[in-house]
Design an enzyme around this catalytic site. Sequence first.
Site, PDB file in Angstrom:
ATOM      1  N   CYS A   1       0.811 -12.528   2.011  1.00  0.00           N
ATOM      2  CA  CYS A   1       0.388 -12.328   0.622  1.00  0.00           C
ATOM      3  C   CYS A   1      -0.934 -13.035   0.340  1.00  0.00           C
ATOM      4  CB  CYS A   1       1.446 -12.861  -0.330  1.00  0.00           C
ATOM      5  SG  CYS A   1       3.059 -12.142  -0.131  1.00  0.00           S
TER       6      CYS A   1
ATOM      7  N   GLY B   1      -9.681  -8.781  -3.683  1.00  0.00           N
ATOM      8  CA  GLY B   1      -9.218  -8.370  -2.364  1.00  0.00           C
ATOM      9  C   GLY B   1     -10.192  -8.864  -1.310  1.00  0.00           C
ATOM     10  N   SER B   2     -11.378  -8.229  -1.277  1.00  0.00           N
ATOM     11  CA  SER B   2     -12.399  -8.663  -0.307  1.00  0.00           C
ATOM     12  C   SER B   2     -12.807 -10.109  -0.564  1.00  0.00           C
ATOM     13  CB  SER B   2     -13.634  -7.763  -0.402  1.00  0.00           C
ATOM     14  OG  SER B   2     -13.273  -6.426  -0.172  1.00  0.00           O
TER      15      SER B   2
ATOM     16  N   ILE C   1       1.292  -5.725  -1.445  1.00  0.00           N
ATOM     17  CA  ILE C   1       1.925  -6.476  -0.357  1.00  0.00           C
ATOM     18  C   ILE C   1       2.842  -5.584   0.476  1.00  0.00           C
ATOM     19  CG2 ILE C   1       3.340  -8.492   0.247  1.00  0.00           C
ATOM     20  CD1 ILE C   1       0.403  -9.007  -0.908  1.00  0.00           C
TER      21      ILE C   1
ATOM     22  N   GLY D   1      -6.621 -11.899  14.828  1.00  0.00           N
ATOM     23  CA  GLY D   1      -5.632 -11.190  15.649  1.00  0.00           C
ATOM     24  C   GLY D   1      -5.096  -9.965  14.928  1.00  0.00           C
TER      25      GLY D   1
ATOM     26  N   GLN E   1      -8.152  19.495  12.993  1.00  0.00           N
ATOM     27  CA  GLN E   1      -9.000  20.690  12.939  1.00  0.00           C
ATOM     28  C   GLN E   1      -8.707  21.627  14.118  1.00  0.00           C
ATOM     29  OE1 GLN E   1     -10.963  21.313  10.439  1.00  0.00           O
ATOM     30  NE2 GLN E   1     -11.948  23.164  11.232  1.00  0.00           N
TER      31      GLN E   1
ATOM     32  N   GLU F   1      -6.858  -5.604   6.112  1.00  0.00           N
ATOM     33  CA  GLU F   1      -7.214  -6.693   7.051  1.00  0.00           C
ATOM     34  C   GLU F   1      -8.726  -6.947   6.976  1.00  0.00           C
ATOM     35  OE1 GLU F   1      -4.803  -7.995   9.496  1.00  0.00           O
ATOM     36  OE2 GLU F   1      -3.179  -6.720   8.803  1.00  0.00           O
TER      37      GLU F   1
ATOM     38  N   ASN G   1     -13.931  -2.273   6.152  1.00  0.00           N
ATOM     39  CA  ASN G   1     -14.945  -2.146   7.201  1.00  0.00           C
ATOM     40  C   ASN G   1     -16.334  -2.550   6.712  1.00  0.00           C
ATOM     41  OD1 ASN G   1     -12.912  -1.516   8.894  1.00  0.00           O
ATOM     42  ND2 ASN G   1     -13.621   0.538   9.426  1.00  0.00           N
ATOM     43  N   GLU G   2     -16.527  -2.586   5.384  1.00  0.00           N
ATOM     44  CA  GLU G   2     -17.789  -3.161   4.873  1.00  0.00           C
ATOM     45  C   GLU G   2     -17.793  -4.668   5.157  1.00  0.00           C
ATOM     46  OE1 GLU G   2     -15.897  -1.028   3.012  1.00  0.00           O
ATOM     47  OE2 GLU G   2     -17.261   0.670   3.220  1.00  0.00           O
TER      48      GLU G   2
HETATM   49  C1  LIG Z   1      -1.433   0.138   2.056  1.00  0.00           C
HETATM   50  C2  LIG Z   1      -2.017  -1.224   1.870  1.00  0.00           C
HETATM   51  C3  LIG Z   1      -1.338  -2.328   2.366  1.00  0.00           C
HETATM   52  C4  LIG Z   1      -1.849  -3.617   2.170  1.00  0.00           C
HETATM   53  N1  LIG Z   1      -1.137  -4.686   2.625  1.00  0.00           N
HETATM   54  C5  LIG Z   1      -1.553  -5.937   2.301  1.00  0.00           C
HETATM   55  C6  LIG Z   1      -0.741  -7.075   2.621  1.00  0.00           C
HETATM   56  O1  LIG Z   1       0.329  -6.952   3.216  1.00  0.00           O
HETATM   57  N2  LIG Z   1      -1.180  -8.304   2.239  1.00  0.00           N
HETATM   58  C7  LIG Z   1      -2.352  -8.481   1.579  1.00  0.00           C
HETATM   59  O2  LIG Z   1      -2.685  -9.618   1.274  1.00  0.00           O
HETATM   60  N3  LIG Z   1      -3.144  -7.428   1.249  1.00  0.00           N
HETATM   61  C8  LIG Z   1      -2.772  -6.159   1.592  1.00  0.00           C
HETATM   62  N4  LIG Z   1      -3.535  -5.068   1.256  1.00  0.00           N
HETATM   63  C9  LIG Z   1      -4.756  -5.287   0.475  1.00  0.00           C
HETATM   64  C10 LIG Z   1      -6.026  -5.047   1.254  1.00  0.00           C
HETATM   65  O3  LIG Z   1      -6.208  -6.082   2.181  1.00  0.00           O
HETATM   66  C11 LIG Z   1      -7.162  -4.924   0.225  1.00  0.00           C
HETATM   67  O4  LIG Z   1      -7.001  -3.689  -0.438  1.00  0.00           O
HETATM   68  C12 LIG Z   1      -8.528  -5.016   0.867  1.00  0.00           C
HETATM   69  O5  LIG Z   1      -8.792  -6.312   1.337  1.00  0.00           O
HETATM   70  C13 LIG Z   1      -9.657  -4.611  -0.102  1.00  0.00           C
HETATM   71  O6  LIG Z   1      -9.547  -5.301  -1.306  1.00  0.00           O
HETATM   72  P1  LIG Z   1      -9.632  -4.492  -2.699  1.00  0.00           P
HETATM   73  O7  LIG Z   1      -8.674  -3.356  -2.596  1.00  0.00           O
HETATM   74  O8  LIG Z   1      -9.446  -5.467  -3.788  1.00  0.00           O
HETATM   75  O9  LIG Z   1     -11.082  -3.881  -2.712  1.00  0.00           O
HETATM   76  P2  LIG Z   1     -12.403  -4.611  -3.260  1.00  0.00           P
HETATM   77  O10 LIG Z   1     -12.537  -5.951  -2.642  1.00  0.00           O
HETATM   78  O11 LIG Z   1     -12.439  -4.523  -4.727  1.00  0.00           O
HETATM   79  O12 LIG Z   1     -13.528  -3.670  -2.654  1.00  0.00           O
HETATM   80  C14 LIG Z   1     -13.924  -2.419  -3.244  1.00  0.00           C
HETATM   81  C15 LIG Z   1     -15.057  -1.853  -2.387  1.00  0.00           C
HETATM   82  O13 LIG Z   1     -16.179  -2.746  -2.421  1.00  0.00           O
HETATM   83  C16 LIG Z   1     -16.533  -3.115  -1.093  1.00  0.00           C
HETATM   84  N5  LIG Z   1     -17.022  -4.494  -1.093  1.00  0.00           N
HETATM   85  C17 LIG Z   1     -16.451  -5.581  -1.659  1.00  0.00           C
HETATM   86  N6  LIG Z   1     -17.195  -6.676  -1.440  1.00  0.00           N
HETATM   87  C18 LIG Z   1     -18.282  -6.272  -0.718  1.00  0.00           C
HETATM   88  C19 LIG Z   1     -19.434  -6.934  -0.184  1.00  0.00           C
HETATM   89  N7  LIG Z   1     -19.613  -8.241  -0.329  1.00  0.00           N
HETATM   90  N8  LIG Z   1     -20.361  -6.198   0.494  1.00  0.00           N
HETATM   91  C20 LIG Z   1     -20.162  -4.859   0.665  1.00  0.00           C
HETATM   92  N9  LIG Z   1     -19.091  -4.195   0.179  1.00  0.00           N
HETATM   93  C21 LIG Z   1     -18.155  -4.886  -0.491  1.00  0.00           C
HETATM   94  C22 LIG Z   1     -15.264  -2.958  -0.295  1.00  0.00           C
HETATM   95  O14 LIG Z   1     -15.528  -2.815   1.091  1.00  0.00           O
HETATM   96  C23 LIG Z   1     -14.669  -1.721  -0.912  1.00  0.00           C
HETATM   97  O15 LIG Z   1     -15.271  -0.581  -0.367  1.00  0.00           O
HETATM   98  C24 LIG Z   1      -3.070  -3.784   1.488  1.00  0.00           C
HETATM   99  C25 LIG Z   1      -3.772  -2.666   1.019  1.00  0.00           C
HETATM  100  C26 LIG Z   1      -3.254  -1.400   1.193  1.00  0.00           C
HETATM  101  C27 LIG Z   1      -4.024  -0.221   0.658  1.00  0.00           C
END
Ligand SMILES: Cc1cc2nc3c(=O)[nH]c(=O)nc-3n(C[C@H](O)[C@H](O)[C@H](O)COP(=O)(O)OP(=O)(O)OC[C@H]3O[C@@H](n4cnc5c(N)ncnc54)[C@H](O)[C@@H]3O)c2cc1C
Length: 379
Positions: free
Chosen positions: A123, A130-131, A156, A239, A335, A362, A365-366
């Site tokens: 969590c 997120g990021s 989560i 990892g 396809q 995890e 990719n940005e």
């Molecule tokens: C199915 C699923 C399962 C998940 N499981 C878990 C889990 O078990 N535990 C957990 O903790 N999380 C989990 N996540 C959360 C996941 O790790 C986050 O969704 C992810 O880290 C992105 O965060 P965000 O969705 O808040 O996007 P944001 O951080 O809001 O990003 C939005 C966009 O902006 C881009 N961005 C943000 N900052 C930058 C930057 N500095 N430079 C360039 N681009 C940027 C991002 O790449 C993205 O394209 C899960 C997500 C999904 C969809």
Amino acid sequence: MDFALSEEQSAIFDMAHAFGQEQIAPHARRWEAEASIPKDLWPQLADLGFGGLYVSEDSGGSGLSRLDATLVFEALSMACPSVAAFLSIHNMCARMIDSYGSDDLKARVLPQVLSMETVLSYCLTEPSCGSDAAALRTRAERTNDGYILNGSKAFISGGGYSDTYVVMVRTGEDGPRGISAVLVEDGCDGLSFGGLEDKMGWRSQPTRAVQFDDCHVPACNLLGDEGKGFRYAMAGLDGGRLNIAACSLGAAQNALDLTLSYMRERRAFGQSIDQFQALQFRLADMEIELQAARVFLRQAAWKLDTGASDATKFCAMAKKFVTEAGSRIVDQCLQLHGGYGYLGDYGIEKLVRDLRVHQILEGTNEIMRLITAREMLKA
Ligand SMILES: Cc1cc2nc3c(=O)[nH]c(=O)nc-3n(C[C@H](O)[C@H](O)[C@H](O)COP(=O)(O)OP(=O)(O)OC[C@H]3O[C@@H](n4cnc5c(N)ncnc54)[C@H](O)[C@@H]3O)c2cc1C
């Protein structure tokens, strides 16, 4: 330099592959429809040593290398990437407990973690970050005998399903140095869950928000030192990124294998479609990309295993490269199946849906590019 798998590594791959084909693949679509993985699957995986793949042997784990672990996830993902990825999250958390938990905590929780009677969730993400995970706001206030947690976690995997949650919380100042990691056990007062998220892929895994309202956690559930939780969480992710990439790799290999068989059988314009040179070129391009992805992933795993100073950069680069290659390949495979690729029975459309999220979680990719560029500029 030796690119071959050892006999032991081949045996690990074969064992995981056989288990996946017998115990997971036949049920994967049903589990997806039911939005849940039967809990009795996990102890069976644990019997193979997969409940603590890289938990040390001293603690009762399998003590495998990161490279070995990628073989397990590649092989299991050929049966179902959603199930394989869920196991990866459990293993990432198990390793955190083994590396940073006190002896007492390990003695209390690790046996059940390794046997997978206790399934773990990770969590970190919150609704507002997120990021930028270091901005997390879930607070843990110190009391005489532990912590009181307030806040919420979003997305989560295993929320409301798992038995124990490894939760990153704020115990101090703003930023990464004010973050700690604690274990929260299911059933704890003040722990509750949001509704089941309706997702594009990974549908067999339940995903929910996790809510803490005056949730009391004993002090002995702290992992390592206060203020170091963000470092622990990030160390786990190197990892985890390899494993997610391995899940893309295995699923893409499965899609390519299915596509080759399909193209041999499917006829158009008087011949099987594998005789069209335009399509043969596509097959070749997919094979080249897949093999390049596999070598790159295994090199990154080797860097992590050997403690190379650029391991984090390589894990990030491999995660980006392999997850994008995997998605391109499964999409091309769809396809090449024509309309049939779009139908559930052919096993490809699920892979397209399941792999898409590997580019998002995890670390997106940005963010993988950000890590890569930062390391390049540092050098
Ligand atoms: C199915 C699923 C399962 C998940 N499981 C878990 C889990 O078990 N535990 C957990 O903790 N999380 C989990 N996540 C959360 C996941 O790790 C986050 O969704 C992810 O880290 C992105 O965060 P965000 O969705 O808040 O996007 P944001 O951080 O809001 O990003 C939005 C966009 O902006 C881009 N961005 C943000 N900052 C930058 C930057 N500095 N430079 C360039 N681009 C940027 C991002 O790449 C993205 O394209 C899960 C997500 C999904 C969809």
